[in-house]
Design a protein around this motif. Structure first.
Motif, mmCIF file in Angstrom:
data_model
loop_
_atom_site.group_PDB
_atom_site.id
_atom_site.type_symbol
_atom_site.label_atom_id
_atom_site.label_comp_id
_atom_site.label_asym_id
_atom_site.label_seq_id
_atom_site.Cartn_x
_atom_site.Cartn_y
_atom_site.Cartn_z
ATOM 1 N N VAL A 54 -8.554 28.460 67.550
ATOM 2 C CA VAL A 54 -10.010 28.355 67.633
ATOM 3 C C VAL A 54 -10.405 28.092 69.087
ATOM 4 C CG1 VAL A 54 -12.013 27.035 66.851
ATOM 5 C CG2 VAL A 54 -10.146 27.523 65.261
ATOM 6 N N GLU A 55 -11.361 28.832 69.587
ATOM 7 C CA GLU A 55 -11.763 28.741 70.990
ATOM 8 C C GLU A 55 -12.317 27.360 71.349
ATOM 9 O OE1 GLU A 55 -11.864 29.615 74.771
ATOM 10 O OE2 GLU A 55 -11.082 31.003 73.260
ATOM 11 N N SER A 56 -13.099 26.752 70.458
ATOM 12 C CA SER A 56 -13.651 25.425 70.765
ATOM 13 C C SER A 56 -12.555 24.363 70.862
ATOM 14 C CB SER A 56 -14.699 25.024 69.729
ATOM 15 O OG SER A 56 -14.128 24.985 68.441
ATOM 16 N N TRP A 57 -11.454 24.559 70.106
ATOM 17 C CA TRP A 57 -10.329 23.630 70.213
ATOM 18 C C TRP A 57 -9.704 23.740 71.602
ATOM 19 C CZ3 TRP A 57 -5.008 23.416 70.910
ATOM 20 C CH2 TRP A 57 -4.374 22.271 70.448
ATOM 21 N N HIS A 58 -9.556 24.965 72.088
ATOM 22 C CA HIS A 58 -8.997 25.184 73.435
ATOM 23 C C HIS A 58 -9.915 24.624 74.516
ATOM 24 C CE1 HIS A 58 -5.357 27.440 72.706
ATOM 25 N NE2 HIS A 58 -6.002 28.132 71.763
ATOM 26 N N SER A 59 -11.212 24.768 74.345
ATOM 27 C CA SER A 59 -12.117 24.257 75.378
ATOM 28 C C SER A 59 -12.105 22.726 75.420
ATOM 29 C CB SER A 59 -13.532 24.778 75.148
ATOM 30 O OG SER A 59 -14.052 24.277 73.942
ATOM 31 N N GLU A 63 -4.677 23.410 76.977
ATOM 32 C CA GLU A 63 -3.447 24.038 76.497
ATOM 33 C C GLU A 63 -2.321 23.005 76.436
ATOM 34 O OE1 GLU A 63 -2.908 27.217 75.587
ATOM 35 O OE2 GLU A 63 -4.980 27.817 75.968
ATOM 36 N N PRO A 64 -2.352 22.073 75.468
ATOM 37 C CA PRO A 64 -1.287 21.070 75.407
ATOM 38 C C PRO A 64 0.050 21.708 75.039
ATOM 39 C CG PRO A 64 -2.654 20.918 73.467
ATOM 40 C CD PRO A 64 -3.296 21.924 74.378
ATOM 41 N N LYS A 65 1.098 21.183 75.627
ATOM 42 C CA LYS A 65 2.441 21.690 75.367
ATOM 43 C C LYS A 65 3.397 20.507 75.204
ATOM 44 C CE LYS A 65 2.042 26.026 77.955
ATOM 45 N NZ LYS A 65 1.065 26.497 77.046
ATOM 46 N N GLY A 66 4.520 20.753 74.619
ATOM 47 C CA GLY A 66 5.589 19.769 74.524
ATOM 48 C C GLY A 66 5.200 18.517 73.756
ATOM 49 N N ALA A 67 5.439 17.363 74.383
ATOM 50 C CA ALA A 67 5.221 16.080 73.719
ATOM 51 C C ALA A 67 3.754 15.837 73.385
ATOM 52 C CB ALA A 67 5.744 14.952 74.603
ATOM 53 N N THR A 68 2.837 16.303 74.209
ATOM 54 C CA THR A 68 1.416 16.105 73.940
ATOM 55 C C THR A 68 0.994 16.854 72.678
ATOM 56 O OG1 THR A 68 1.031 15.925 76.309
ATOM 57 C CG2 THR A 68 -0.895 16.276 74.921
ATOM 58 N N LEU A 69 1.420 18.080 72.530
ATOM 59 C CA LEU A 69 1.112 18.859 71.339
ATOM 60 C C LEU A 69 1.784 18.253 70.106
ATOM 61 C CD1 LEU A 69 -0.268 21.325 70.110
ATOM 62 C CD2 LEU A 69 1.770 22.646 70.716
ATOM 63 N N SER A 70 3.015 17.807 70.259
ATOM 64 C CA SER A 70 3.730 17.189 69.142
ATOM 65 C C SER A 70 3.060 15.907 68.688
ATOM 66 C CB SER A 70 5.173 16.884 69.526
ATOM 67 O OG SER A 70 5.850 18.067 69.847
ATOM 68 N N LEU A 71 2.612 15.101 69.627
ATOM 69 C CA LEU A 71 1.940 13.845 69.273
ATOM 70 C C LEU A 71 0.623 14.106 68.563
ATOM 71 C CD1 LEU A 71 2.006 10.787 69.381
ATOM 72 C CD2 LEU A 71 0.838 10.911 71.579
ATOM 73 N N SER A 72 -0.116 15.107 68.995
ATOM 74 C CA SER A 72 -1.375 15.410 68.312
ATOM 75 C C SER A 72 -1.124 15.911 66.894
ATOM 76 C CB SER A 72 -2.188 16.426 69.103
ATOM 77 O OG SER A 72 -1.559 17.681 69.118
ATOM 78 N N ASN A 73 -0.030 16.619 66.662
ATOM 79 C CA ASN A 73 0.310 17.079 65.318
ATOM 80 C C ASN A 73 0.870 15.953 64.455
ATOM 81 O OD1 ASN A 73 -0.497 19.734 65.620
ATOM 82 N ND2 ASN A 73 1.487 20.380 66.382
#
Length: 108
Positions: A54-59, A63-73
Motif C-alpha cells: 500500500v502506497e500510504s504505508w510506504h509514505s 522502506e524498512p528492512k531487516g530487524a526493523t521490518l521484523s520487529l514491526s511484524n
C-alpha cells in the motif's frame, strides 16, 4: 471379539499429573509460547505483508528492512506474550472487560 483392554497394555505414564515429571515439564511448558502466539501470527503476518504494497504505508514507514521490518511484524505477538503472566489476575480481580482492555493495550 476381544476388548481393547486386552490388546492395549496399561500405561505407566501419569497423564493426569504430568507436571510432576521433569522431562514432561521441559517438553510441555516451552510449547505454551508458540501455541499462544501462533493463533494471531497467521492473520497478522498476512495483514502486514499485504500492507507493505500500500502506497500510504510506504509514505509513512519508508522502506524498512531487516530487524526493523521484523520487529514491526512481531510487535503484536510480543505484546500478547508479555501479558500472559498478568492477564489471569486482571480477569479474576477486575472482570472480563478489564482483561480485554489490558490485552488490547499490551498488543498495541
Amino acid at each position: 471379539m476381544s476388548s481393547s483392554r486386552a490388546v492395549m497394555p496399561e500405561s505407566s505414564v501419569d497423564v493426569v499429573h504430568w507436571w510432576r515429571h521433569k522431562n514432561l515439564r521441559s517438553l510441555n511448558i516451552p510449547m505454551i509460547f508458540p501455541l499462544l502466539s501462533l493463533s494471531t501470527q497467521e492473520f497478522d503476518g498476512s495483514m502486514m505483508n499485504g500492507l507493505q504494497v500500500v502506497e500510504s504505508w510506504h509514505s509513512y514507514f519508508g522502506e524498512p528492512k531487516g530487524a526493523t521490518l521484523s520487529l514491526s511484524n512481531a510487535a503484536y505477538p510480543i505484546g500478547g506474550l508479555v501479558s500472559i503472566p498478568f492477564i489471569s489476575f486482571v480477569c479474576d480481580g477486575f472482570g472480563r472487560r478489564a482483561g480485554l482492555a489490558v490485552g488490547g493495550i499490551s498488543a498495541a
